[in-house]
Enzyme design. Sequence first.
Site, mmCIF file in Angstrom:
data_model
loop_
_atom_site.group_PDB
_atom_site.id
_atom_site.type_symbol
_atom_site.label_atom_id
_atom_site.label_comp_id
_atom_site.label_asym_id
_atom_site.label_seq_id
_atom_site.Cartn_x
_atom_site.Cartn_y
_atom_site.Cartn_z
ATOM 1 N N ASP A 150 -4.767 18.360 -15.058
ATOM 2 C CA ASP A 150 -5.173 17.027 -15.508
ATOM 3 C C ASP A 150 -4.785 16.907 -16.975
ATOM 4 O O ASP A 150 -5.364 17.561 -17.836
ATOM 5 C CB ASP A 150 -6.688 16.849 -15.294
ATOM 6 C CG ASP A 150 -7.157 15.431 -15.626
ATOM 7 O OD1 ASP A 150 -6.568 14.811 -16.532
ATOM 8 O OD2 ASP A 150 -8.128 14.966 -14.994
ATOM 9 N N LYS B 137 -6.861 5.641 -19.651
ATOM 10 C CA LYS B 137 -7.082 6.112 -21.006
ATOM 11 C C LYS B 137 -5.862 5.819 -21.901
ATOM 12 O O LYS B 137 -5.512 4.684 -22.059
ATOM 13 C CB LYS B 137 -7.437 7.601 -20.948
ATOM 14 C CG LYS B 137 -8.504 7.910 -19.872
ATOM 15 C CD LYS B 137 -9.847 7.317 -20.220
ATOM 16 C CE LYS B 137 -10.773 7.087 -19.034
ATOM 17 N NZ LYS B 137 -11.011 8.178 -18.131
ATOM 18 N N ARG C 140 0.850 -1.204 0.000
ATOM 19 C CA ARG C 140 0.000 0.000 0.000
ATOM 20 C C ARG C 140 0.886 1.256 0.000
ATOM 21 O O ARG C 140 0.438 2.351 -0.321
ATOM 22 C CB ARG C 140 -0.994 0.010 1.171
ATOM 23 C CG ARG C 140 -1.853 1.270 1.208
ATOM 24 C CD ARG C 140 -3.189 1.120 1.941
ATOM 25 N NE ARG C 140 -3.079 0.338 3.152
ATOM 26 C CZ ARG C 140 -2.595 0.780 4.314
ATOM 27 N NH1 ARG C 140 -2.159 2.027 4.420
ATOM 28 N NH2 ARG C 140 -2.537 -0.022 5.348
ATOM 29 N N TYR D 104 -14.168 17.133 -15.708
ATOM 30 C CA TYR D 104 -14.770 15.796 -15.825
ATOM 31 C C TYR D 104 -15.800 15.644 -14.688
ATOM 32 O O TYR D 104 -15.581 16.101 -13.561
ATOM 33 C CB TYR D 104 -13.655 14.734 -15.750
ATOM 34 C CG TYR D 104 -14.162 13.375 -15.393
ATOM 35 C CD1 TYR D 104 -15.143 12.751 -16.173
ATOM 36 C CD2 TYR D 104 -13.715 12.712 -14.266
ATOM 37 C CE1 TYR D 104 -15.640 11.513 -15.828
ATOM 38 C CE2 TYR D 104 -14.202 11.469 -13.913
ATOM 39 C CZ TYR D 104 -15.174 10.872 -14.697
ATOM 40 O OH TYR D 104 -15.674 9.661 -14.347
#
Length: 422
Positions: free
Chosen positions: A192, A217, A67, A120
């Site tokens: 972004d 993406k 983690r 977004y």
Amino acid sequence: MSASNENKNHDTSKLGFATRAIHAGTTPDQYGALVPPVYMTSTFAFDTVEQGAAMFEGELAGHFYSRVSNPTVDILERRFAELEGAEAALGFASGMGGITSTLWTLLSSGDEIIADKTLYGCTFAFMEHGLTRFGIKIKYVDLQDLEAFETAINPATKLVYFETPANPNMRLVDIEAVCKIARNGDLISIVDNTYSTPYLTRPIELGADLVVHSATKYLGGHGDLIAGLVAGSSELMLRIRVEGLKDMTGAVMSPLTAHQIMRGMKTLELRMDRHCATAMTIAQSLKAHPAVKEVFYPGLATSSDHALAKRQMYPKGISSQRSGQHFGGMIAFELNGGTQAGRTMMNALSLIKRAVSLGDPDSLIQHPASMTHATYTAEERAQHGITDGLIRMSVGLETPADILADLTAGLEAISHVRKQAA
Ligand code: 7XF
């Protein structure tokens, strides 16, 4: 030591983009494996209790729990940082995992942030319905208006956040100009860069502090994973790793996903060249079609963002290595017949899939108002520049003529339906 290991400390930072996307960040492997091993392990054994304690204290480098860090994810992070021109990077379970882990790390109750007016849908929802519940104020500003941005800054403003090109309407923001104002105002700037990828735009070289990505993406590039990547200074990335990622979200990238992204990134340049070339052809055809009211694509000379796109989507060091036009693989457009014509057109498609997401080899088309941006109310969409009739297309890697033929058949279906109704 094997021959391949001798190569491992090779400085790739001066090499071309495609070379770095294949080789950067590679660390020695005992067998000389070309593809980094996928370390599917939760935990790592300590030699001694003292060694474990030193790692937990941050006094000794090393992996101790996945983690916090993992050797496979670490190679991807180093490779990606080089592509973005950043000191360091961090992998996440999703783009939203990266965005939320970053903002949870940097913000406290009482802070304000300035966000561009077009975001977004889930980024908007996180800010508007998430952060505001914890005493953070969001100011949405049209960041194409630099004066409005400067005016909106006050002593409580902590950071500025934007996408360019913005999802879904393709508005561009001038990274260099906004980040300069941000720096003068002591704000952290976050870009972004999902739509552009570091092959087209490198925000850090233009003055941004942090770059966030949905690696789902173009970076993954095959529509088979969900992931996020964030890049920036070593200092900020360490803070985000140990606060936002480790303790606040736990939105950790799987080593297997890191492996898939590294496989995808090897062809990032090739894929982007094709996405961009086909998108340009399609944008021009749409622009000339009588059923189409408006096309939003920064590569079109008629786009109000064209001059900025020519500067900003053309990083130094890459421009000399590539030919052709590079304005991305995403197009937005509106039809003369509005939302209903859009539904008819999209329902008539057979090759192009009706689906959200983007950057896949498959061409995808969707209706932002009812899908990716359904997190906005109709009123909010109007305020934020997301029209109801907007259609968004992610231009894939299929044979360009086939994509175009499907799209043309879809547009023809509008007049057939009209004639039937008459
Ligand atoms: O958490 P994800 O990997 O899905 O990434 C979130 C995200 C962050 N920034 C931008 C600019 C994005 O486009 C996304 C995800 N967008 C998809 C889309 O617009 O189709 C999500 C489908 S609902």
